[in-house]
Design an enzyme around this catalytic site. Structure first.
Site, PDB file in Angstrom:
ATOM      1  N   SER A 186       1.013  -1.064  -0.016  1.00  0.00           N
ATOM      2  CA  SER A 186       0.112   0.144  -0.046  1.00  0.00           C
ATOM      3  C   SER A 186       0.985   1.132   0.120  1.00  0.00           C
ATOM      4  O   SER A 186       0.573   2.443  -0.670  1.00  0.00           O
ATOM      5  CB  SER A 186      -1.255   0.044   1.087  1.00  0.00           C
ATOM      6  OG  SER A 186      -0.154   0.151   2.243  1.00  0.00           O
ATOM      7  N   ASN A 187       2.078   1.331   0.715  1.00  0.00           N
ATOM      8  CA  ASN A 187       2.990   2.377   0.428  1.00  0.00           C
ATOM      9  C   ASN A 187       3.643   2.643  -0.712  1.00  0.00           C
ATOM     10  O   ASN A 187       3.869   3.688  -1.238  1.00  0.00           O
ATOM     11  CB  ASN A 187       3.996   2.116   1.545  1.00  0.00           C
ATOM     12  CG  ASN A 187       3.310   2.439   3.217  1.00  0.00           C
ATOM     13  OD1 ASN A 187       3.155   3.839   3.386  1.00  0.00           O
ATOM     14  ND2 ASN A 187       3.016   1.323   4.015  1.00  0.00           N
ATOM     15  N   LEU A 206      18.853  -6.014   6.129  1.00  0.00           N
ATOM     16  CA  LEU A 206      19.813  -5.796   5.266  1.00  0.00           C
ATOM     17  C   LEU A 206      21.359  -5.506   5.654  1.00  0.00           C
ATOM     18  O   LEU A 206      21.500  -4.707   6.649  1.00  0.00           O
ATOM     19  CB  LEU A 206      19.661  -4.429   4.391  1.00  0.00           C
ATOM     20  CG  LEU A 206      18.329  -4.539   3.457  1.00  0.00           C
ATOM     21  CD1 LEU A 206      18.007  -3.207   3.081  1.00  0.00           C
ATOM     22  CD2 LEU A 206      18.557  -5.667   2.267  1.00  0.00           C
ATOM     23  N   HIS A 262       8.815   3.048   9.086  1.00  0.00           N
ATOM     24  CA  HIS A 262       8.472   2.193  10.282  1.00  0.00           C
ATOM     25  C   HIS A 262       7.328   2.679  10.874  1.00  0.00           C
ATOM     26  O   HIS A 262       7.295   3.944  11.064  1.00  0.00           O
ATOM     27  CB  HIS A 262       9.863   2.135  10.839  1.00  0.00           C
ATOM     28  CG  HIS A 262       9.547   0.791  12.127  1.00  0.00           C
ATOM     29  ND1 HIS A 262       9.327  -0.201  11.903  1.00  0.00           N
ATOM     30  CD2 HIS A 262       9.527   1.363  13.545  1.00  0.00           C
ATOM     31  CE1 HIS A 262       9.373  -0.810  13.012  1.00  0.00           C
ATOM     32  NE2 HIS A 262       9.285   0.054  14.131  1.00  0.00           N
ATOM     33  N   ASP A 294      15.537  -0.533  12.035  1.00  0.00           N
ATOM     34  CA  ASP A 294      14.528   0.444  12.170  1.00  0.00           C
ATOM     35  C   ASP A 294      15.070   1.578  12.894  1.00  0.00           C
ATOM     36  O   ASP A 294      14.446   2.254  13.816  1.00  0.00           O
ATOM     37  CB  ASP A 294      13.205  -0.024  12.768  1.00  0.00           C
ATOM     38  CG  ASP A 294      12.484  -1.017  11.959  1.00  0.00           C
ATOM     39  OD1 ASP A 294      12.489  -0.815  10.821  1.00  0.00           O
ATOM     40  OD2 ASP A 294      12.233  -1.995  12.479  1.00  0.00           O
ATOM     41  N   GLU A 351       1.367   6.652   7.366  1.00  0.00           N
ATOM     42  CA  GLU A 351       2.577   6.234   6.414  1.00  0.00           C
ATOM     43  C   GLU A 351       2.512   6.588   5.149  1.00  0.00           C
ATOM     44  O   GLU A 351       3.319   7.262   4.575  1.00  0.00           O
ATOM     45  CB  GLU A 351       2.653   4.764   6.644  1.00  0.00           C
ATOM     46  CG  GLU A 351       3.067   4.216   7.935  1.00  0.00           C
ATOM     47  CD  GLU A 351       3.119   2.757   7.569  1.00  0.00           C
ATOM     48  OE1 GLU A 351       4.155   2.246   8.253  1.00  0.00           O
ATOM     49  OE2 GLU A 351       2.215   2.107   7.024  1.00  0.00           O
TER      50      GLU A 351
HETATM   51  C1  GAR Z   1       3.997  -0.777   6.659  1.00  0.00           C
HETATM   52  O1  GAR Z   1       3.253  -0.606   8.020  1.00  0.00           O
HETATM   53  C2  GAR Z   1       5.591  -0.675   7.060  1.00  0.00           C
HETATM   54  O2  GAR Z   1       5.721   0.519   7.804  1.00  0.00           O
HETATM   55  C3  GAR Z   1       5.873  -1.840   7.569  1.00  0.00           C
HETATM   56  O3  GAR Z   1       5.194  -2.796   6.977  1.00  0.00           O
HETATM   57  C4  GAR Z   1       4.064  -2.414   6.466  1.00  0.00           C
HETATM   58  C5  GAR Z   1       4.187  -2.403   5.151  1.00  0.00           C
HETATM   59  O4  GAR Z   1       2.610  -2.106   4.525  1.00  0.00           O
HETATM   60  N1  GAR Z   1       7.373  -1.780   7.984  1.00  0.00           N
HETATM   61  C6  GAR Z   1       7.952  -2.229   8.894  1.00  0.00           C
HETATM   62  O5  GAR Z   1       7.243  -2.825   9.859  1.00  0.00           O
HETATM   63  C7  GAR Z   1       9.515  -2.392   9.005  1.00  0.00           C
HETATM   64  N2  GAR Z   1       9.966  -2.641  10.126  1.00  0.00           N
HETATM   65  P1  GAR Z   1       2.329  -2.091   2.948  1.00  0.00           P
HETATM   66  O6  GAR Z   1       3.070  -3.587   2.222  1.00  0.00           O
HETATM   67  O7  GAR Z   1       0.818  -1.997   2.819  1.00  0.00           O
HETATM   68  O8  GAR Z   1       3.156  -0.978   2.305  1.00  0.00           O
END
Ligand code: GAR
Length: 196
Positions: A13-14, A93, A109, A150, A179
């Site tokens: 989604s991001n 990574l 994050h 993070d 986000e």
């Molecule tokens: C998001 O909430 C992002 O911040 C998190 O994974 C999700 C991905 O959502 N990342 C972490 O937790 C990194 N430590 P998305 O696939 O819908 O973008």
């Protein structure tokens, strides 16, 4: 025009928000490639649907993490990115990867700086709120200079209140909305201020 490569392990989604930000000229950049480590990642479908090259790079059985990271870095480098954006990238990574893109790796994050590193940060924040230990959490976008989890120089952060009388789903939705906004705004700033 800046070149962005997005690394994503899940729903994407991001990634979708970043693609839209580029298409709407909010971010002065193109998403030139999307890479995932997970065969089922919906992010790959979103990339293909947007006409963006998508690559799946899975860690082979018995493959050392550093060897995988070299393969991953080779694939990402082939897109000649100005920015490598970790948007739901759920693998640590190593320096084998990070040293190839100094100052250019950006992580999102779902927690405030210094809080709740690692996976399930939203659920852990919710659990703390329900047990009376927290009234807010948030979102941060930061640079990734090294193997810290993070953690790294903060580019932007925003507080999201937790209403423990509500639901986890509502809190998660508020985090994700934040986000999407914060990642797009941060990349807009980076791509506007960078002349490379
Ligand atoms: C998001 O909430 C992002 O911040 C998190 O994974 C999700 C991905 O959502 N990342 C972490 O937790 C990194 N430590 P998305 O696939 O819908 O973008």
């Amino acid at each position: 025009m800046q070149r962005i490569v997005v690394l994503a392990s899940g729903s994407g989604s991001n990634l979708q928000a970043v693609i839209a930000g580029c298409l709407n000229n909010v971010i002065d950049a193109d998403v030139v490639g999307v890479v995932s480590n997970s065969p089922g990642a919906h992010a790959l479908t979103r990339a293909v649907d947007a006409g963006i090259t998508a690559e799946l790079i899975v860690q082979n059985d018995g493959e050392a993490r550093r060897h995988y990271d070299t393969r991953l870095a080779d694939a990402v480098a082939s897109f000649r990115p100005d920015w490598v954006v970790l948007a739901g990238w759920m693998r640590l990574l190593t320096s084998q990867f990070l040293d190839r893109f100094p100052g250019s790796v950006v992580n999102l994050h779902p927690a405030l700086p210094g809080e709740l590193p690692g996976t399930n940060a939203i659920e852990r924040a919710w659990g703390e709120a329900v047990s009376g230990k927290r009234i807010a959490s948030g979102v941060m976008v930061h640079l990734v200079p090294d193997e810290g989890v993070d953690d790294g120089p903060v580019l932007a952060s925003r507080v999201v209140p937790v209403d423990a009388s509500g639901t986890l789903d509502a809190f998660a939705a508020a985090i994700h909305d934040t986000e999407h906004q914060l990642l797009v705004a941060t990349l807009a700033g980076l791509c506007a201020s960078d002349s490379s």
